[in-house]
Motif scaffolding. Structure first.
Motif, PDB file in Angstrom:
ATOM      1  N   ASN A  14       0.975  -1.368   0.122  1.00  0.00           N
ATOM      2  CA  ASN A  14       0.136  -0.060   0.047  1.00  0.00           C
ATOM      3  C   ASN A  14       1.028   1.380  -0.126  1.00  0.00           C
ATOM      4  O   ASN A  14       1.892   1.464   0.753  1.00  0.00           O
ATOM      5  CB  ASN A  14      -0.945  -0.011   1.393  1.00  0.00           C
ATOM      6  N   SER A  15       0.573   2.061  -1.096  1.00  0.00           N
ATOM      7  CA  SER A  15       1.221   3.351  -0.985  1.00  0.00           C
ATOM      8  C   SER A  15       1.327   4.156   0.098  1.00  0.00           C
ATOM      9  O   SER A  15       2.318   5.116   0.495  1.00  0.00           O
ATOM     10  CB  SER A  15       1.096   4.138  -2.150  1.00  0.00           C
ATOM     11  N   LEU A  16       0.240   4.080   1.080  1.00  0.00           N
ATOM     12  CA  LEU A  16       0.297   4.807   2.118  1.00  0.00           C
ATOM     13  C   LEU A  16       1.102   4.509   3.284  1.00  0.00           C
ATOM     14  O   LEU A  16       1.478   5.309   4.169  1.00  0.00           O
ATOM     15  CB  LEU A  16      -1.227   4.881   2.585  1.00  0.00           C
ATOM     16  N   PHE A  17       1.579   3.017   3.366  1.00  0.00           N
ATOM     17  CA  PHE A  17       2.617   2.889   4.275  1.00  0.00           C
ATOM     18  C   PHE A  17       3.919   3.363   4.129  1.00  0.00           C
ATOM     19  O   PHE A  17       4.533   3.261   3.197  1.00  0.00           O
ATOM     20  CB  PHE A  17       2.536   1.410   4.428  1.00  0.00           C
ATOM     21  N   ARG A  18       4.770   3.886   5.273  1.00  0.00           N
ATOM     22  CA  ARG A  18       5.844   4.080   5.189  1.00  0.00           C
ATOM     23  C   ARG A  18       6.717   3.444   6.240  1.00  0.00           C
ATOM     24  O   ARG A  18       6.399   3.608   7.225  1.00  0.00           O
ATOM     25  CB  ARG A  18       5.926   5.894   5.372  1.00  0.00           C
ATOM     26  N   PHE A  19       7.952   3.154   5.955  1.00  0.00           N
ATOM     27  CA  PHE A  19       8.658   2.379   7.070  1.00  0.00           C
ATOM     28  C   PHE A  19       9.222   3.344   7.955  1.00  0.00           C
ATOM     29  O   PHE A  19       9.614   4.813   7.606  1.00  0.00           O
ATOM     30  CB  PHE A  19       9.893   1.812   6.335  1.00  0.00           C
ATOM     31  N   HIS A  20       9.611   2.866   9.100  1.00  0.00           N
ATOM     32  CA  HIS A  20      10.110   3.748  10.097  1.00  0.00           C
ATOM     33  C   HIS A  20      11.487   4.041   9.648  1.00  0.00           C
ATOM     34  O   HIS A  20      12.065   3.067   8.816  1.00  0.00           O
ATOM     35  CB  HIS A  20      10.185   2.737  11.245  1.00  0.00           C
ATOM     36  N   PRO A  21      12.068   5.234   9.657  1.00  0.00           N
ATOM     37  CA  PRO A  21      13.480   5.576   9.229  1.00  0.00           C
ATOM     38  C   PRO A  21      14.546   4.624   9.238  1.00  0.00           C
ATOM     39  O   PRO A  21      15.372   4.465   8.646  1.00  0.00           O
ATOM     40  CB  PRO A  21      13.753   6.936   9.598  1.00  0.00           C
ATOM     41  N   MET A  22      14.636   4.007  10.617  1.00  0.00           N
ATOM     42  CA  MET A  22      15.526   3.239  10.963  1.00  0.00           C
ATOM     43  C   MET A  22      15.394   1.700  10.615  1.00  0.00           C
ATOM     44  O   MET A  22      16.242   0.869  11.062  1.00  0.00           O
ATOM     45  CB  MET A  22      15.742   3.263  12.704  1.00  0.00           C
ATOM     46  N   CYS A  23      14.275   1.365  10.118  1.00  0.00           N
ATOM     47  CA  CYS A  23      13.876   0.061   9.471  1.00  0.00           C
ATOM     48  C   CYS A  23      13.893  -0.043   8.243  1.00  0.00           C
ATOM     49  O   CYS A  23      13.567  -1.102   7.692  1.00  0.00           O
ATOM     50  CB  CYS A  23      12.559  -0.379  10.286  1.00  0.00           C
ATOM     51  N   LYS A  24      14.095   0.991   7.386  1.00  0.00           N
ATOM     52  CA  LYS A  24      13.783   0.824   5.867  1.00  0.00           C
ATOM     53  C   LYS A  24      14.548   0.072   5.084  1.00  0.00           C
ATOM     54  O   LYS A  24      14.310  -0.637   4.282  1.00  0.00           O
ATOM     55  CB  LYS A  24      13.843   2.316   5.475  1.00  0.00           C
ATOM     56  N   SER A  25      16.054  -0.005   5.584  1.00  0.00           N
ATOM     57  CA  SER A  25      16.855  -0.718   4.859  1.00  0.00           C
ATOM     58  C   SER A  25      16.682  -2.137   4.886  1.00  0.00           C
ATOM     59  O   SER A  25      16.909  -2.980   3.948  1.00  0.00           O
ATOM     60  CB  SER A  25      18.471  -0.288   5.250  1.00  0.00           C
ATOM     61  N   LEU A  26      16.273  -2.591   6.037  1.00  0.00           N
ATOM     62  CA  LEU A  26      15.705  -4.082   6.350  1.00  0.00           C
ATOM     63  C   LEU A  26      14.542  -4.417   6.056  1.00  0.00           C
ATOM     64  O   LEU A  26      14.228  -5.501   6.084  1.00  0.00           O
ATOM     65  CB  LEU A  26      16.153  -4.494   7.832  1.00  0.00           C
ATOM     66  N   LYS A  27      13.584  -3.161   5.687  1.00  0.00           N
ATOM     67  CA  LYS A  27      12.339  -3.564   5.417  1.00  0.00           C
ATOM     68  C   LYS A  27      11.605  -4.251   6.654  1.00  0.00           C
ATOM     69  O   LYS A  27      10.820  -5.211   6.643  1.00  0.00           O
ATOM     70  CB  LYS A  27      11.990  -4.420   4.027  1.00  0.00           C
ATOM     71  N   LEU A  28      12.028  -3.695   7.847  1.00  0.00           N
ATOM     72  CA  LEU A  28      11.586  -4.335   9.130  1.00  0.00           C
ATOM     73  C   LEU A  28      10.211  -3.459   9.534  1.00  0.00           C
ATOM     74  O   LEU A  28      10.377  -2.256   9.681  1.00  0.00           O
ATOM     75  CB  LEU A  28      12.749  -4.122  10.399  1.00  0.00           C
ATOM     76  N   ILE A  29       9.076  -4.324  10.033  1.00  0.00           N
ATOM     77  CA  ILE A  29       7.851  -3.944  10.204  1.00  0.00           C
ATOM     78  C   ILE A  29       7.389  -4.306  11.821  1.00  0.00           C
ATOM     79  O   ILE A  29       7.041  -3.109  12.378  1.00  0.00           O
ATOM     80  CB  ILE A  29       6.868  -4.212   9.104  1.00  0.00           C
TER      81      ILE A  29
END
Length: 466
Positions: A14-29
């Motif tokens: 979903n384009s509305l979801f955004r990763f936490h800045p510190m979790c984006k590289s690992l795609k950690l949710i």
């Protein structure tokens, strides 16, 4: 939980979801710990709403809904207006730090002394509960090792405790071990540094708080060096190390306080020491701790800590070997005013360890009778010769029993000395011999099934009948 995890991962599309800045590289949710769930996303209203929709769908499918009384939302770098808007929309209370998880306070900023108050209070409460009980020194040692230091180790396994907290814990343990007079522990000879050495090095098996804390946390350094597949190691590599070696990493100014603490541990350990402490895929903090000790191994520890010896006798024997009992010569060195320096048992010679256990008439007579009962020659009646006698190889049933009996004899001599000092009378040699025999026979009844050979059984039978 698998269905929930897949639903959250699908929400990423979903384009509305955004990763936490510190979790984006690992795609950690999200992270799951037993029955606890942590979800990370960017602090925007659309991103939070997309997570809320997943949770609502999961509630309809499974019947499990969010417990608003136990769930909180935490913010970082979000304006107050956005915080209020998001919390009202998702209908969750805003959490505050320190966040308490499994009894441990957690905060994004550096720990404060007040964060450890609950930890210190638990220590004081346990000691107060035990204060009314008549515990021997051996009993106190067991409680300190298994309960108090176990509680300390639980916290040390997670954080670098402030030095003020480490010193306070050691002060409380020291006061509980020796007793407290006012605000200080009662008079004693052994230093805390001596007590904190491993038994093989002449101590009681406690561990120095600061050094042990660093040794326990060194497991994280070991994991960063040898466990690249761990999730948190991947996160550290992604955020801080950037595929560099931990040992070559230069600390930056914008890192978290906890990462800064871990990096500072490098100055206490070498790569070789960390590597040597890891065995078969497991890190041994005790091995690293012992490798940092500079003391020589104690040649008497196998005798002192023999399993057949009663715990209270072990502690007494440990003190005698190290000349740490409060005899009158030691009290004089501590500038304690005394009416007399003479032995309270015979009142003929100056009291010290050598006289009390080897030269005093009562002691020499007691040792002679006890070893006649055992069928062995008595121990040397001088302190240096006795120490050499203790270092001899003592394998076999008879040797183990001799070790147990002479420890009971040492304890009996010191107990009788205290009776003479505080109550003004001495037990007879015959009574002391009977007490030692009773203690020995009772112990042999409990462990007699360990001795299997006919010769050992015959020897024990003769002791029990005499």
């Amino acid at each position: 939980m698998v269905y929930l995890t897949r639903s959250i991962q699908y929400a990423v599309l979903n384009s509305l979801f955004r990763f936490h800045p510190m979790c984006k590289s690992l795609k950690l949710i999200n992270l799951c710990f037993a029955d606890d769930l942590l979800i990370f996303c960017k602090g925007t209203l659309p991103a939070v709403r997309s997570v809320k929709r997943v949770l609502d769908d999961f509630a309809i499918t499974s019947g499990l809904i969010i417990n608003s009384g136990k769930s909180h939302i935490f913010f970082g770098g979000v304006s107050m207006a956005d915080r209020n808007r998001i919390s009202q929309d998702i209908n969750l209370a805003v959490g505050s730090f320190p966040l308490r998880y499994l009894g441990v306070p957690m905060r994004p900023s550096k720990w404060k002394h007040t964060d450890c108050e609950v930890f210190i209070q638990k220590f004081r409460l346990k000691i107060q509960n035990w204060a009314s009980r008549h515990l021997s020194f051996a009993g106190r040692i067991q409680l300190i090792n298994s309960v108090l230091l176990g509680l300390r180790n639980y916290w040390m396994y997670i954080f670098v405790l402030p030095q003020s907290v480490v010193k306070e814990v050691e002060r409380l343990c020291r006061g509980f071990l020796w007793g407290v007079s006012g605000q200080r522990s009662k008079l004693h000879i052994p230093s805390w540094q001596k007590v904190c050495l491993p038994k093989a090095y002449g101590g009681l098996g406690f561990r120095d708080g600061s050094l042990w804390n660093r040794s326990m946390l060194a497991k994280y350094i070991w994991a960063l060096s040898f466990k690249p597949d761990l999730l948190w190691v991947k996160w550290i590599n992604s955020i801080y190390l950037k595929e560099k070696s931990f040992w070559n990493y230069d600390l930056k100014g914008d890192c978290s306080w906890y990462w800064r603490k871990l990096c500072h541990l490098k100055k206490y350990f070498s790569f070789a020491a960390i590597s040597a402490a890891g065995m078969k895929g497991k890190f041994l903090s005790s091995k690293l701790y012992n490798s940092l000790l500079t003391q020589q191994k104690d040649e008497y520890f196998r005798t002192v800590w023999s399993r057949l010896i009663l715990p209270k006798h072990r502690f007494m024997l440990w003190q005698v070997i190290n000349s740490q009992l409060l005899t009158r010569d030691n009290l004089k060195r501590l500038h304690i005013p005394l009416i007399s320096l003479l032995c309270p048992v015979c009142d003929g010679y100056q009291e010290n360890h050598a006289h009390l256990f080897f030269e005093c008439y009562l002691s020499s007579r007691l040792v002679h009778l006890i070893f006649n009962w055992l069928g062995f020659a008595a121990w040397p009646l001088d302190f240096k010769g006795w120490l050499v006698w203790l270092t001899r190889d003592r394998r076999g049933t008879k040797a183990n029993i001799v070790t147990m009996v002479f420890a009971a004899t040492i304890y009996s001599i010191w107990t009788n000395r205290n009776i003479c000092y505080f109550e003004g009378y001495s037990s007879s040699v015959w009574n002391l011999v009977q007490d030692i025999k009773f203690t020995t026979k009772h112990s042999l009844y409990l462990v007699s099934n360990r001795f299997n050979t006919a010769q050992d059984q015959l020897y024990i039978h003769n002791l029990l009948c005499n």
